[in-house]
Scaffold this motif. Structure first.
Motif, PDB file in Angstrom:
ATOM      1  N   GLU A  41       0.854  -1.187   0.000  1.00 23.05           N
ATOM      2  CA  GLU A  41       0.000   0.000   0.000  1.00 23.05           C
ATOM      3  C   GLU A  41       0.883   1.227   0.000  1.00 23.05           C
ATOM      4  O   GLU A  41       2.091   1.151   0.203  1.00 23.05           O
ATOM      5  N   LYS A  42       0.254   2.390  -0.207  1.00 23.83           N
ATOM      6  CA  LYS A  42       1.019   3.630  -0.261  1.00 23.83           C
ATOM      7  C   LYS A  42       1.762   3.897   1.042  1.00 23.83           C
ATOM      8  O   LYS A  42       2.932   4.262   1.032  1.00 23.83           O
ATOM      9  N   VAL A  43       1.120   3.719   2.174  1.00 24.92           N
ATOM     10  CA  VAL A  43       1.752   3.977   3.467  1.00 24.92           C
ATOM     11  C   VAL A  43       2.924   3.027   3.686  1.00 24.92           C
ATOM     12  O   VAL A  43       4.001   3.439   4.118  1.00 24.92           O
ATOM     13  N   GLN A  44       2.731   1.772   3.369  1.00 29.47           N
ATOM     14  CA  GLN A  44       3.816   0.815   3.544  1.00 29.47           C
ATOM     15  C   GLN A  44       4.960   1.122   2.590  1.00 29.47           C
ATOM     16  O   GLN A  44       6.119   0.905   2.919  1.00 29.47           O
ATOM     17  N   GLY A  45       4.629   1.631   1.399  1.00 28.47           N
ATOM     18  CA  GLY A  45       5.667   2.024   0.446  1.00 28.47           C
ATOM     19  C   GLY A  45       6.520   3.148   0.986  1.00 28.47           C
ATOM     20  O   GLY A  45       7.744   3.154   0.847  1.00 28.47           O
ATOM     21  N   LYS A  46       5.878   4.128   1.632  1.00 28.49           N
ATOM     22  CA  LYS A  46       6.617   5.247   2.222  1.00 28.49           C
ATOM     23  C   LYS A  46       7.479   4.766   3.390  1.00 28.49           C
ATOM     24  O   LYS A  46       8.604   5.213   3.565  1.00 28.49           O
ATOM     25  N   LEU A  47       6.943   3.854   4.175  1.00 30.54           N
ATOM     26  CA  LEU A  47       7.710   3.288   5.282  1.00 30.54           C
ATOM     27  C   LEU A  47       8.924   2.540   4.745  1.00 30.54           C
ATOM     28  O   LEU A  47      10.023   2.642   5.293  1.00 30.54           O
ATOM     29  N   LEU A  48       8.731   1.804   3.664  1.00 31.44           N
ATOM     30  CA  LEU A  48       9.842   1.084   3.055  1.00 31.44           C
ATOM     31  C   LEU A  48      10.912   2.055   2.560  1.00 31.44           C
ATOM     32  O   LEU A  48      12.108   1.797   2.708  1.00 31.44           O
ATOM     33  N   ASP A  49      10.494   3.194   1.995  1.00 32.26           N
ATOM     34  CA  ASP A  49      11.454   4.213   1.550  1.00 32.26           C
ATOM     35  C   ASP A  49      12.283   4.732   2.727  1.00 32.26           C
ATOM     36  O   ASP A  49      13.496   4.932   2.604  1.00 32.26           O
ATOM     37  N   LEU A  50      11.625   4.939   3.863  1.00 24.90           N
ATOM     38  CA  LEU A  50      12.339   5.399   5.048  1.00 24.90           C
ATOM     39  C   LEU A  50      13.333   4.353   5.526  1.00 24.90           C
ATOM     40  O   LEU A  50      14.488   4.672   5.828  1.00 24.90           O
ATOM     41  N   VAL A  51      12.918   3.107   5.573  1.00 22.29           N
ATOM     42  CA  VAL A  51      13.811   2.021   5.997  1.00 22.29           C
ATOM     43  C   VAL A  51      14.983   1.900   5.033  1.00 22.29           C
ATOM     44  O   VAL A  51      16.133   1.751   5.458  1.00 22.29           O
ATOM     45  N   ASP A  52      14.726   1.990   3.735  1.00 22.06           N
ATOM     46  CA  ASP A  52      15.809   1.934   2.748  1.00 22.06           C
ATOM     47  C   ASP A  52      16.807   3.064   2.957  1.00 22.06           C
ATOM     48  O   ASP A  52      18.020   2.872   2.847  1.00 22.06           O
ATOM     49  N   ALA A  53      16.301   4.254   3.252  1.00 24.02           N
ATOM     50  CA  ALA A  53      17.189   5.404   3.468  1.00 24.02           C
ATOM     51  C   ALA A  53      18.066   5.178   4.698  1.00 24.02           C
ATOM     52  O   ALA A  53      19.274   5.451   4.665  1.00 24.02           O
ATOM     53  N   VAL A  54      17.484   4.671   5.764  1.00 19.46           N
ATOM     54  CA  VAL A  54      18.266   4.391   6.979  1.00 19.46           C
ATOM     55  C   VAL A  54      19.318   3.327   6.694  1.00 19.46           C
ATOM     56  O   VAL A  54      20.484   3.464   7.086  1.00 19.46           O
ATOM     57  N   PHE A  55      18.921   2.256   5.987  1.00 20.10           N
ATOM     58  CA  PHE A  55      19.873   1.198   5.654  1.00 20.10           C
ATOM     59  C   PHE A  55      21.004   1.738   4.778  1.00 20.10           C
ATOM     60  O   PHE A  55      22.164   1.368   4.950  1.00 20.10           O
TER      61      PHE A  55
END
Length: 85
Positions: A41-55
């Motif tokens: 979903e859109k919200v999970q996609g944004k969360l994934l973007d944040l996790v990717d940035a941290v990683f």
């Protein structure tokens, strides 16, 4: 000739803080090649973007790089360590 003291490196917490996200990013890329997508979903996609940035930031910090030496090799002193300093 050994250039990295892996026994000590594997005992270092900083190594694992950067290594685990790097491996997770690698798995994500490999799965995307085979058509698997993490975006549900859109919200999970944004969360994934944040996790990717941290990683990504953690990987940039360095998985095996010793900033106290030139290149990727450990210093002679570091090769003699039995515990991280």
């Amino acid at each position: 000739m050994k250039s990295i003291n892996w026994r000590v490196r594997l005992k270092n917490k900083n190594f694992w803080v950067t290594f685990i996200p790097a491996m997770m990013m690698l798995v994500q890329v490999i799965l995307s090649i085979f058509g698997y997508s993490f975006e549900v979903e859109k919200v999970q996609g944004k969360l994934l973007d944040l996790v990717d940035a941290v990683f990504t930031v953690l990987v940039i910090v360095g998985v095996i790089n010793d900033p106290t030496t030139v290149g990727l090799s450990d210093s002679k002193a570091a090769m003699e360590y039995s515990q991280p300093k």
